[in-house]
Write an enzyme that holds these catalytic residues in place. Structure first.
Site, PDB file in Angstrom:
ATOM      1  N   CYS A   6       0.791  -1.237   0.000  1.00  0.00           N
ATOM      2  CA  CYS A   6       0.000   0.000   0.000  1.00  0.00           C
ATOM      3  C   CYS A   6       0.816   1.276   0.000  1.00  0.00           C
ATOM      4  O   CYS A   6       0.395   2.278   0.538  1.00  0.00           O
ATOM      5  CB  CYS A   6      -0.961   0.031   1.187  1.00  0.00           C
ATOM      6  SG  CYS A   6      -2.135  -1.293   1.172  1.00  0.00           S
ATOM      7  N   ARG A  43       3.119  -6.066   6.418  1.00  0.00           N
ATOM      8  CA  ARG A  43       2.102  -6.810   7.142  1.00  0.00           C
ATOM      9  C   ARG A  43       2.755  -7.708   8.182  1.00  0.00           C
ATOM     10  O   ARG A  43       3.927  -8.065   8.062  1.00  0.00           O
ATOM     11  CB  ARG A  43       1.302  -7.682   6.175  1.00  0.00           C
ATOM     12  CG  ARG A  43       0.246  -6.904   5.414  1.00  0.00           C
ATOM     13  CD  ARG A  43      -0.644  -7.868   4.697  1.00  0.00           C
ATOM     14  NE  ARG A  43      -1.705  -7.161   4.004  1.00  0.00           N
ATOM     15  CZ  ARG A  43      -2.554  -7.744   3.190  1.00  0.00           C
ATOM     16  NH1 ARG A  43      -2.485  -9.028   2.979  1.00  0.00           N
ATOM     17  NH2 ARG A  43      -3.499  -7.048   2.594  1.00  0.00           N
ATOM     18  N   GLY A 107      -5.810  -4.711  -5.224  1.00  0.00           N
ATOM     19  CA  GLY A 107      -4.575  -4.558  -4.469  1.00  0.00           C
ATOM     20  C   GLY A 107      -4.768  -4.975  -3.025  1.00  0.00           C
ATOM     21  O   GLY A 107      -5.687  -5.733  -2.692  1.00  0.00           O
ATOM     22  N   CYS A 108      -3.911  -4.489  -2.141  1.00  0.00           N
ATOM     23  CA  CYS A 108      -3.981  -4.813  -0.717  1.00  0.00           C
ATOM     24  C   CYS A 108      -5.389  -4.553  -0.190  1.00  0.00           C
ATOM     25  O   CYS A 108      -5.906  -3.443  -0.292  1.00  0.00           O
ATOM     26  CB  CYS A 108      -2.968  -3.968   0.048  1.00  0.00           C
ATOM     27  SG  CYS A 108      -3.115  -4.106   1.836  1.00  0.00           S
ATOM     28  N   PHE A 109      -6.014  -5.577   0.397  1.00  0.00           N
ATOM     29  CA  PHE A 109      -7.430  -5.437   0.743  1.00  0.00           C
ATOM     30  C   PHE A 109      -7.706  -4.580   1.970  1.00  0.00           C
ATOM     31  O   PHE A 109      -8.848  -4.248   2.251  1.00  0.00           O
ATOM     32  CB  PHE A 109      -8.124  -6.790   0.870  1.00  0.00           C
ATOM     33  CG  PHE A 109      -7.441  -7.860   1.713  1.00  0.00           C
ATOM     34  CD1 PHE A 109      -6.552  -7.554   2.730  1.00  0.00           C
ATOM     35  CD2 PHE A 109      -7.727  -9.201   1.480  1.00  0.00           C
ATOM     36  CE1 PHE A 109      -5.954  -8.544   3.503  1.00  0.00           C
ATOM     37  CE2 PHE A 109      -7.138 -10.207   2.248  1.00  0.00           C
ATOM     38  CZ  PHE A 109      -6.250  -9.873   3.254  1.00  0.00           C
TER      39      PHE A 109
END
Length: 266
Positions: A6, A43, A107-109
């Site tokens: 992100c 993450r 993309g990144c959820f």
């Protein structure tokens, strides 16, 4: 490869390690251009999470980024691929009475979910994995790049208050649909752009919306439009991640109509 998530498309890159180090491995790695991204912004490492899933004893060759600590070091259990027909089946969950489902990959959820949480008429959001070949994958499995799952947000909405077209507008505004398997520094098949429809009406609206977007973009859109498949809910710590504060405890508003900028790591 799994990259830090992100980060804006304008992020600059430089060598990760200084040439003054005396470590042979670091000297070797100094010739590789790797984004100078804060490791604290990645993450949570999936290898630190407990899991009851048995994994294969097969160990794949590791590239240099794996050795430096980037990416997943596990391999999905081939036995779990035997149930690929389940993973490739339709999403058989049922929305609440009077509600409908929609499913998006952009993309990144984490940030995608927060964007949809803010939409009036959206009554529930969940992040998860779909469009892959492995039954009941974990985050670690998906990060391996071998299961073909996409990180998706399943949106439940009231069609009387929110049209599918409204959701499509949020989808297009949230990401770059012209980058294949990539959003900024997030690289991998799990970051691909996708609209996964539940009804013929959703399919038609998605296709028309794509054609409209293509007319205003100077690069080819690579968004896939496919039937929604089995939805595997992601681990609990991923759910409403930014609204709950992320790993830094900075909660971001999920109030309807909120226009605050979305900070992907809280």
């Amino acid at each position: 490869m799994v990259a830090n998530k992100c980060l804006p498309l304008t992020t600059t890159t430089r060598a990760l390690f200084s040439s003054t180090t005396t470590s042979p491995l670091l000297l070797f790695s100094s010739s590789i251009s790797i984004p100078n991204l804060p490791l604290s912004l990645s993450r949570p490492n999936p290898t630190t999470l407990s899991s009851s899933r048995p994994f294969s004893q097969y160990k794949p060759p590791m590239n240099i980024l794996n050795k430096l600590g980037f990416g997943s070091k596990s391999t999905p259990d081939p036995a779990s691929m035997e149930n690929s027909s389940i993973a490739q089946g339709p999403d058989d969950d049922v929305p609440a009475p009077g509600q409908q489902f929609a499913q998006f990959g952009a993309g990144c959820f984490w940030g995608v979910e927060l964007a949809f949480q803010r939409v009036p008429g959206v009554t529930k959001t969940e992040v998860g994995y779909s469009q892959g070949f492995m039954h009941s994958p974990s985050y670690e499995d998906v990060c391996s790049g071998k299961t073909r799952h996409n990180e998706v947000v399943r949106v439940q909405y009231d069609p009387k208050e929110c049209s599918f077209e409204n959701l499509l507008d949020v989808f297009w505004a949230r990401h770059d649909p012209t980058t294949l398997d990539r959003q900024g520094n997030d690289v991998g098949t799990q970051y691909r752009s996708g609209i996964y429809f539940y009804t013929p009406e959703q399919e038609k609206a998605a296709q028309e919306s794509l054609e409209k977007q293509q007319k205003v973009l100077n690069r080819k859109i690579v968004t896939e439009i496919l039937p929604a498949k089995k939805f595997y809910r992601a681990e609990e710590y991923h759910q409403q991640y930014l609204a709950k504060g992320g790993r830094f405890g900075f909660k971001q508003s999920s109030e309807k109509g909120c226009n605050d900028p979305i900070r992907c790591y809280g």
